[in-house]
Design an enzyme around this catalytic site. Structure first.
Site, PDB file in Angstrom:
ATOM      1  CG  ASP A 242      22.774  42.972  76.783  1.00  0.00           C
ATOM      2  OD1 ASP A 242      23.486  43.603  77.585  1.00  0.00           O
ATOM      3  OD2 ASP A 242      23.016  41.805  76.421  1.00  0.00           O
TER       4      ASP A 242
ATOM      5  CD  GLU B  82      26.363  46.581  76.780  1.00  0.00           C
ATOM      6  OE1 GLU B  82      27.581  46.545  77.017  1.00  0.00           O
ATOM      7  OE2 GLU B  82      25.774  45.659  76.210  1.00  0.00           O
TER       8      GLU B  82
END
Length: 631
Positions: free
Chosen positions: A308, A361
């Site tokens: 993330d 991401e």
């Protein structure tokens, strides 16, 4: 039979301080012994005293003190009698700095108390796995030339049972049935690492080695992975090495100093998320985070990590104003320590688990995110294509009468589609916080909204790149997602919603069964424009191609509500072009207009090709046609 507790050797300490130890979980934390009790190990270099307090000693501060190693490593360790499986515990730390005293959860704890309680629990990780077949074959399933259709899931709000969470085992069976029916290849779990605030969805992690107790024990999560593997479904975890919350029981200000985070707020505080940023330049922190990643692969048989907020790690000025950040040693905005960490992380994972995948991401134009480190890349296997997502959704939001002016938003992604190994994400970020649902973004009346959504999905599944769809999108949930309830299952059987779900099932089936749609996702050899410039009619046509002489798939999208009869499209081969997907089919909720299942090519030149097919293009639709030799 319980294994002997591993002893922290001088070599382990050397690797820890050097920043290259990737399995600290074998030594740090709480390890129950065969004869009763547990070995504890924690890093607190600025502590004056560390003791273990817990259920077995009445939480008395001085009952079980640990001893600091004499080697200057700052590691405290000791054997504590009386500790049993399930006992709650914390470290009581008295700092050398400012008289600071605090009770901390174990950074290497493998299970925590059910939030809002914050202690760690003594626990073993014994489990008998039954997924040998999957583990032996997953390299091919996770390969860049394999179909990857990912269902993104938030475990607490997919389904509820009498208003309560499903546990990991209940979720395994319900989800296994559901994903098998819809033929998704993988599930991606939003973070299930322990987190104090449910509303953070797991992205504010305190337990980097502990699955959240909200849904069960470590063995329950192992069962979840095991069961899905036996159903032929891979499991990807969201993982957050970028930042962590400042809750007192967590990593923040761990031993009275900024041990895990940068001390300077311009480097150590994230203004967008009100959280602490890891000090990636500290060797011990690199080991901590790499060990966390390796732990999920080794102990839980995870097939991939979606990392993330990579962009926030790469840029020192991310979400900061001028003067609120510190340049690197060359005066630039790149976070050199974080770049080195990410490369080391990916090298370590692919060295030891080459049959898994690491997914970034990452939302910027940072180059070579998914290229090997020896080429100068960051070493990820895949990268989310946020540009495709933004452009495509913006295009589909427009009333079709204006789409001819936005045509480049639909075609621009193919200019850079092969610069990275991309995943096409329609993720949770697009259906929260006032953004509405995917179906709610579509223009027109109810029929047109669903037709647009079906066309969007078919275009996405045909576009180069792996696929990710957030839960609820598969049946066109009308409300935006909320973590406090469950999906709108009551609408999923209504005709128009059920039609979308059938389309997703069939798209997954065709995607998996047609090599042209997945084997050459990351090279221009797998894609060819037939017509990308028909902005006036808002029609695009392209080919997806398999390696060798495999049958190509022709994709034609008509993104206006105007049906177009006798539409000539050039094709590369003489033969029959069989309709394998028509998003306007009645089964999906469409009008049922199409091409009677197949069309034969004719020797009429079109689009620079000597053969062509004469198609009926339904309104707001996408057609996928596979070539077959004419008998």
């Amino acid at each position: 039979m319980r294994k002997p507790v591993p002893v922290l050797t001088e070599q382990d300490v050397y690797l820890f301080r050097e920043g290259t130890h990737g399995r600290l979980y074998d030594h740090f934390g709480c390890h129950l012994t065969a004869d009763g009790g547990a070995q504890f190990c924690v890093w607190a270099p600025n502590a004056r005293q560390v003791s273990v307090i817990g259920d077995w000693n009445g939480w008395q501060e001085n009952a079980n003190p640990l001893a600091v190693r004499p080697d200057g490593s700052g590691i405290w360790e000791g054997l504590v009698p009386g500790v049993r499986q399930g006992h709650a515990y914390k470290y009581k730390i008295s700092s050398n700095v400012g008289g600071y005293v605090v009770e901390k959860a174990d950074p290497f704890g493998v299970l925590c108390e059910l939030p809002p309680a914050t202690a760690s629990r003594a626990w073993t990780l014994d489990y008998n796995w039954s997924d040998a077949h999957w583990m032996g074959s997953r390299g091919a399933r996770n390969g860049l030339n394999a179909p990857m259709s990912v269902y993104e899931l938030h475990a607490g709000s997919w389904r509820r049972k009498d208003g309560h969470f499903l546990n990991y085992r209940e979720l395994a069976h319900a989800l296994g049935d559901y994903l098998s029916e819809l033929e998704f290849t993988h599930v991606e779990l939003m973070p299930v690492t322990e987190h104090p605030f449910y509303g953070s969805w797991g992205y504010q992690t305190t337990g980097y080695f502990a699955p959240t107790a909200r849904y069960g024990t470590p063995q329950d999560l192992m069962y979840f992975v095991d069961h899905l593997h036996q159903r032929g479904i891979g499991v990807i975890l969201d993982w957050v090495p970028s930042h962590f919350p400042s809750d007192e029981h967590g990593l923040s200000y761990f031993d009275g100093t900024h041990l895990y985070e940068h001390a300077d707020r311009r480097q150590g505080f994230h203004p967008e998320w009100n959280s602490a940023i890891f000090n990636f330049g500290r060797n011990e922190i690199r080991c901590f985070l790499v060990s966390s990643a390796m732990y999920w692969f080794e102990k839980y048989h995870i097939d991939g990590l979606r990392v993330d907020a990579v962009a926030s790690m790469l840029y020192l000025d991310y979400a900061r104003s001028q003067g609120d950040w510190i340049p690197n040693r060359f005066g630039g905005r790149e976070n050199l320590e974080a770049i080195d960490f990410l490369r080391f992380l990916n090298q370590s994972v692919y060295r030891d688990y080459p049959d898994t995948t690491m997914i970034a991401e990452e939302s910027t134009a940072w180059p070579m995110v998914s290229r090997p480190t020896d080429m100068g890349g960051l070493g990820f296997g895949l990268k989310w294509n946020m540009g495709w997502m933004h452009d495509t959704l913006d295009y589909f939001r427009h009333d079709p009468v204006y789409r001819k002016y936005q045509h480049n938003q639909l075609t621009f992604s193919l200019i850079y589609a092969f610069n990275e190994n991309f995943v096409l994400p329609l993720s949770h970020d697009e259906v929260v916080y006032g953004k509405g649902s995917l179906i709610g973004k579509m223009p027109g009346d109810d029929w047109q909204m669903f037709a647009n959504l079906r066309a969007l999905y078919a275009y996405m599944w045909a576009h180069p790149g792996k696929k990710l769809l957030f839960m609820g999108g598969e049946f066109g949930q009308r409300s935006e997602w909320t973590h406090e309830g469950e999906l709108e299952w009551w609408v999923s059987d209504l005709p128009e919603h059920a039609g979308v779900k059938r389309l997703i099932r069939d798209l997954n089936h065709v995607y998996r069964s047609e090599p042209a749609l997945h084997t050459i996702d990351f090279a221009s050899d797998g894609f060819e424009w037939v017509d990308g410039g028909n902005a006036e009619m808002s029609v695009i046509a392209f080919l997806r191609k398999a390696s060798g002489d495999g049958p190509p798939v022709l994709v034609v999208c008509n993104l206006t509500p105007v049906p177009r009869a006798n539409f000539l499209v050039g094709v590369p081969r003489r033969g029959t072009w069989r309709e394998i997907i028509n998003t306007d089919a009645r089964d999906y909720g469409g009008s049922g207009w199409g091409n009677s299942g197949a069309v034969d090519s004719v020797p009429v030149s079109s689009h620079g090709r000597v053969e062509s097919v004469n198609l009926n293009l339904p309104p707001l639709s996408a057609l996928l046609l596979r070539w077959e030799a004419r008998g």
